[in-house]
Design a protein around this motif. Structure first.
Motif, PDB file in Angstrom:
ATOM      1  N   ASP A 233       0.843  -1.212   0.000  1.00  0.00           N
ATOM      2  CA  ASP A 233       0.000   0.000   0.000  1.00  0.00           C
ATOM      3  C   ASP A 233       0.872   1.253   0.000  1.00  0.00           C
ATOM      4  OD1 ASP A 233      -2.408  -1.304   0.032  1.00  0.00           O
ATOM      5  OD2 ASP A 233      -2.721  -1.139   2.201  1.00  0.00           O
ATOM      6  N   ASP A 234       0.416   2.259  -0.774  1.00  0.00           N
ATOM      7  CA  ASP A 234       1.167   3.521  -0.747  1.00  0.00           C
ATOM      8  C   ASP A 234       0.655   4.380   0.416  1.00  0.00           C
ATOM      9  OD1 ASP A 234      -1.231   4.518  -1.580  1.00  0.00           O
ATOM     10  OD2 ASP A 234      -0.609   4.856  -3.657  1.00  0.00           O
ATOM     11  N   GLN A 235       1.296   5.547   0.546  1.00  0.00           N
ATOM     12  CA  GLN A 235       1.003   6.441   1.670  1.00  0.00           C
ATOM     13  C   GLN A 235      -0.484   6.786   1.750  1.00  0.00           C
ATOM     14  OE1 GLN A 235       3.782   9.604   1.649  1.00  0.00           O
ATOM     15  NE2 GLN A 235       2.732  10.793   3.221  1.00  0.00           N
ATOM     16  N   GLU A 236      -1.059   7.034   0.573  1.00  0.00           N
ATOM     17  CA  GLU A 236      -2.469   7.447   0.538  1.00  0.00           C
ATOM     18  C   GLU A 236      -3.379   6.321   1.047  1.00  0.00           C
ATOM     19  OE1 GLU A 236      -5.405   8.819  -2.937  1.00  0.00           O
ATOM     20  OE2 GLU A 236      -3.282   9.272  -3.284  1.00  0.00           O
ATOM     21  N   ALA A 237      -3.078   5.097   0.599  1.00  0.00           N
ATOM     22  CA  ALA A 237      -3.914   3.959   1.009  1.00  0.00           C
ATOM     23  C   ALA A 237      -3.776   3.714   2.519  1.00  0.00           C
ATOM     24  CB  ALA A 237      -3.519   2.716   0.225  1.00  0.00           C
ATOM     25  N   ILE A 238      -2.538   3.787   3.022  1.00  0.00           N
ATOM     26  CA  ILE A 238      -2.322   3.561   4.465  1.00  0.00           C
ATOM     27  C   ILE A 238      -3.113   4.592   5.261  1.00  0.00           C
ATOM     28  CG2 ILE A 238      -0.589   3.643   6.328  1.00  0.00           C
ATOM     29  CD1 ILE A 238       1.470   2.590   4.299  1.00  0.00           C
ATOM     30  N   SER A 239      -3.012   5.836   4.813  1.00  0.00           N
ATOM     31  CA  SER A 239      -3.660   6.922   5.519  1.00  0.00           C
ATOM     32  C   SER A 239      -5.188   6.728   5.506  1.00  0.00           C
ATOM     33  CB  SER A 239      -3.222   8.225   4.837  1.00  0.00           C
ATOM     34  OG  SER A 239      -4.005   9.262   5.241  1.00  0.00           O
ATOM     35  N   LYS A 240      -5.729   6.375   4.339  1.00  0.00           N
ATOM     36  CA  LYS A 240      -7.185   6.189   4.224  1.00  0.00           C
ATOM     37  C   LYS A 240      -7.653   5.042   5.132  1.00  0.00           C
ATOM     38  CE  LYS A 240     -10.441   4.562   0.781  1.00  0.00           C
ATOM     39  NZ  LYS A 240     -10.463   3.973  -0.550  1.00  0.00           N
ATOM     40  N   LYS A 241      -6.906   3.940   5.124  1.00  0.00           N
ATOM     41  CA  LYS A 241      -7.351   2.770   5.893  1.00  0.00           C
ATOM     42  C   LYS A 241      -7.317   3.041   7.403  1.00  0.00           C
ATOM     43  CE  LYS A 241      -6.187  -0.596   2.373  1.00  0.00           C
ATOM     44  NZ  LYS A 241      -5.288  -1.693   1.958  1.00  0.00           N
ATOM     45  N   ILE A 242      -6.285   3.769   7.860  1.00  0.00           N
ATOM     46  CA  ILE A 242      -6.223   4.055   9.306  1.00  0.00           C
ATOM     47  C   ILE A 242      -7.294   5.079   9.679  1.00  0.00           C
ATOM     48  CG2 ILE A 242      -4.780   4.989  11.187  1.00  0.00           C
ATOM     49  CD1 ILE A 242      -2.379   3.628   9.837  1.00  0.00           C
ATOM     50  N   ARG A 243      -7.513   6.059   8.809  1.00  0.00           N
ATOM     51  CA  ARG A 243      -8.562   7.043   9.104  1.00  0.00           C
ATOM     52  C   ARG A 243      -9.925   6.367   9.227  1.00  0.00           C
ATOM     53  NH1 ARG A 243      -9.140  10.127   4.899  1.00  0.00           N
ATOM     54  NH2 ARG A 243      -7.133   9.893   3.894  1.00  0.00           N
ATOM     55  N   LYS A 244     -10.160   5.367   8.338  1.00  0.00           N
ATOM     56  CA  LYS A 244     -11.465   4.688   8.339  1.00  0.00           C
ATOM     57  C   LYS A 244     -11.543   3.527   9.333  1.00  0.00           C
ATOM     58  CE  LYS A 244     -13.043   5.628   3.634  1.00  0.00           C
ATOM     59  NZ  LYS A 244     -14.479   5.820   3.714  1.00  0.00           N
ATOM     60  N   ALA A 245     -10.429   3.219  10.013  1.00  0.00           N
ATOM     61  CA  ALA A 245     -10.426   2.067  10.936  1.00  0.00           C
ATOM     62  C   ALA A 245     -11.493   2.254  12.017  1.00  0.00           C
ATOM     63  CB  ALA A 245      -9.048   1.929  11.578  1.00  0.00           C
ATOM     64  N   LYS A 246     -12.151   1.149  12.351  1.00  0.00           N
ATOM     65  CA  LYS A 246     -13.218   1.205  13.357  1.00  0.00           C
ATOM     66  C   LYS A 246     -12.621   1.563  14.731  1.00  0.00           C
ATOM     67  CE  LYS A 246     -16.833  -1.646  15.354  1.00  0.00           C
ATOM     68  NZ  LYS A 246     -17.236  -3.005  15.644  1.00  0.00           N
ATOM     69  N   THR A 247     -13.291   2.433  15.461  1.00  0.00           N
ATOM     70  CA  THR A 247     -12.867   2.742  16.837  1.00  0.00           C
ATOM     71  C   THR A 247     -14.124   2.870  17.699  1.00  0.00           C
ATOM     72  OG1 THR A 247     -12.827   5.070  16.212  1.00  0.00           O
ATOM     73  CG2 THR A 247     -10.700   3.974  16.344  1.00  0.00           C
ATOM     74  N   GLY A 289      -5.701   9.545  27.415  1.00  0.00           N
ATOM     75  CA  GLY A 289      -6.542  10.751  27.525  1.00  0.00           C
ATOM     76  C   GLY A 289      -6.785  11.439  26.182  1.00  0.00           C
ATOM     77  N   GLN A 290      -6.055  11.024  25.147  1.00  0.00           N
ATOM     78  CA  GLN A 290      -6.231  11.658  23.822  1.00  0.00           C
ATOM     79  C   GLN A 290      -7.339  10.963  23.039  1.00  0.00           C
ATOM     80  OE1 GLN A 290      -4.621  14.272  22.914  1.00  0.00           O
ATOM     81  NE2 GLN A 290      -2.506  14.248  23.631  1.00  0.00           N
ATOM     82  N   GLN A 291      -7.962  11.721  22.139  1.00  0.00           N
ATOM     83  CA  GLN A 291      -8.978  11.150  21.254  1.00  0.00           C
ATOM     84  C   GLN A 291      -8.304  10.459  20.062  1.00  0.00           C
ATOM     85  OE1 GLN A 291     -12.196  11.079  21.864  1.00  0.00           O
ATOM     86  NE2 GLN A 291     -12.140  12.393  23.671  1.00  0.00           N
ATOM     87  N   PHE A 292      -9.082   9.617  19.372  1.00  0.00           N
ATOM     88  CA  PHE A 292      -8.537   8.958  18.170  1.00  0.00           C
ATOM     89  C   PHE A 292      -8.182   9.980  17.083  1.00  0.00           C
ATOM     90  CE2 PHE A 292     -10.464   5.264  20.161  1.00  0.00           C
ATOM     91  CZ  PHE A 292      -9.422   4.360  20.013  1.00  0.00           C
ATOM     92  N   SER A 293      -8.835  11.153  17.139  1.00  0.00           N
ATOM     93  CA  SER A 293      -8.528  12.187  16.139  1.00  0.00           C
ATOM     94  C   SER A 293      -7.086  12.681  16.285  1.00  0.00           C
ATOM     95  CB  SER A 293      -9.499  13.350  16.265  1.00  0.00           C
ATOM     96  OG  SER A 293      -9.466  13.818  17.595  1.00  0.00           O
ATOM     97  N   VAL A 294      -6.487  12.459  17.442  1.00  0.00           N
ATOM     98  CA  VAL A 294      -5.077  12.809  17.656  1.00  0.00           C
ATOM     99  C   VAL A 294      -4.190  11.582  17.414  1.00  0.00           C
ATOM    100  CG1 VAL A 294      -3.387  13.559  19.396  1.00  0.00           C
ATOM    101  CG2 VAL A 294      -5.679  14.588  19.328  1.00  0.00           C
ATOM    102  N   PHE A 295      -4.670  10.441  17.909  1.00  0.00           N
ATOM    103  CA  PHE A 295      -3.856   9.212  17.838  1.00  0.00           C
ATOM    104  C   PHE A 295      -3.711   8.697  16.400  1.00  0.00           C
ATOM    105  CE2 PHE A 295      -3.562   4.492  18.202  1.00  0.00           C
ATOM    106  CZ  PHE A 295      -2.307   4.440  18.804  1.00  0.00           C
TER     107      PHE A 295
END
Ligand code: AQP
Length: 354
Positions: A233-247, A289-295
């Motif tokens: 996976d390239d950078q874009e795919a990695i980024s998209k998959k982690i952003r969309k990962a279930k939390t 204490g951090q949100q997933f939006s930071v992690f």
């Protein structure tokens, strides 16, 4: 008490795109172990037939796993890298092990149940016998240590059971031939030809879970590509998959205790820890204490940092298939010499005429 000479063996199936689970659970450990050990790493292509017989892209898949081994940092000159089908002794020993293993043992294998699914009658005999071939892959070199992900633990226990039964059943043949070694089984020293293999399953991410469901293993065969990060996976795919990962909606806890009952959070923290070579506790002391939006952005940066150089090197290597084939041929030749020595001894122990 004599000890078996330490030898590391492990394998990866050429059954699709390698993912982060394969990398953190297996390949990265392969790289670390080569510092202080004699290692044999195998692309287990015969295993790839067990779930699906026809693979249009078998050769490319074999080369791609080999490229991943090399790109991750495995040295094929100091160690041995080859594909299983080049060493027929694996299949020969597997047949003997089919006759050592008991049906009751095989019936307990959960991976067969998972992979065969509901229509077990339609599963191949090879899928059922897979753990016996896996035991042969390891023991044909009399390997002592096997780095694997947590999903393979049960298969390694079976390899130990097979080794133990062979050692016991041929006990009086092993002693006179002088081929065996005393090993300790429990408190008792036993004269043994095959070692009791030790699984190496430690680390913060022994079982990397799906990005879509923290209770399911990340797997090549999951129909959703969003469930896994592929090594290609390239950078874009990695980024998209982690952003969309279930939390879940909560912030990260400050202690590992707080990850209980939160499989997705636990998985992402474990992935971070493994990629950063830290413990989960260290990660939580930074992000508690951090949100997933930071992690998640921090995880994306880390994953890209670790995976981008491997990805680039794999692509470079894949442009020269002749080089990869030469590595496999050379490794295959050296592996065959070692495996044939074991098989000659096994034939003598059993009493086959040669
Ligand atoms: N999710 C995982 N977490 C940690 N380790 C893993 N491994 C696989 N998945 C994970 C480890 O990777 C090595 C190679 O595995 P394999 O390709 O030979 O077979 P597998 O375990 O069946 O892998 P997959 O990705 O799940 O493939 P499919 O979908 O084809 O079944 C092993 O050491 C394994 O433990």
């Amino acid at each position: 008490m004599t000890e078996f000479k330490p030898l590391v063996f492990s394998g990866v199936q050429p059954t699709g795109n390698l993912h982060l689970g394969n990398y953190l659970g297996a390949i990265r450990k392969f790289v670390a172990l080569q510092e202080n050990n004699d290692c044999i790493y195998c692309v287990v292509d015969m295993h790839a037939l067990t779930a699906q017989l026809v693979h249009e892209d078998m050769a490319t898949q074999i080369r791609s796993i080999t490229a991943a081994f090399l790109a991750a940092g495995i040295d094929p000159e100091k160690h041995i890298v080859f594909n299983q089908s080049q060493v027929p002794q694996h299949a020969e020993l597997a047949w003997i092990f089919n006759c050592v293993a008991r049906i009751g043992w095989m019936n307990r294998m959960t991976q067969f149940k998972d992979k065969a699914g509901k229509d077990r009658e339609q599963a191949s005999l090879g899928l059922y016998a897979y753990p016996s071939l896996m035991a042969a892959d390891i023991l044909v070199y009399r390997a002592t240590h096997v780095p694997v992900g947590d999903d393979q633990k049960q298969h390694l226990e079976l390899a130990r059971d097979i080794a133990m039964k062979f050692n016991m059943d041929f006990h009086d043949k092993i002693v006179p031939t002088g081929l065996g070694i005393d090993i300790k089984v429990g408190e008792e020293p036993v004269h043994a030809y095959f070692p009791m293999v030790e699984p190496l399953i430690d680390g913060p991410a022994p079982r990397v879970m799906s990005l879509k469901d923290g209770t399911k293993k990340m797997s090549k065969s999951d129909p959703s590509d969003l469930s896994r990060i592929n090594l290609m996976d390239d950078q874009e795919a990695i980024s998209k998959k982690i952003r969309k990962a279930k939390t879940d909606p909560d912030a990260l806890p400050s202690e590992t205790e707080g990850l209980k009952g939160r499989p997705e959070a636990d998985n992402l923290v474990g992935i971070f820890a493994a990629l950063a070579d830290k413990s989960k506790a260290d990660v939580l002391s930074e992000f508690g204490g951090q949100q997933f939006s930071v992690f998640k952005p921090a995880l994306i940066d880390l994953a890209v940092d670790v995976l981008a150089p491997i990805n680039a090197e794999m692509r470079r290597l894949m442009e020269d298939p002749g080089h990869i084939d030469a590595v496999l041929r050379d490794g295959g030749e050296r592996a065959r010499t070692r495996a044939e020595k074991t098989m000659n001894e096994v034939r003598d122990i059993i009493g086959f005429v040669r």
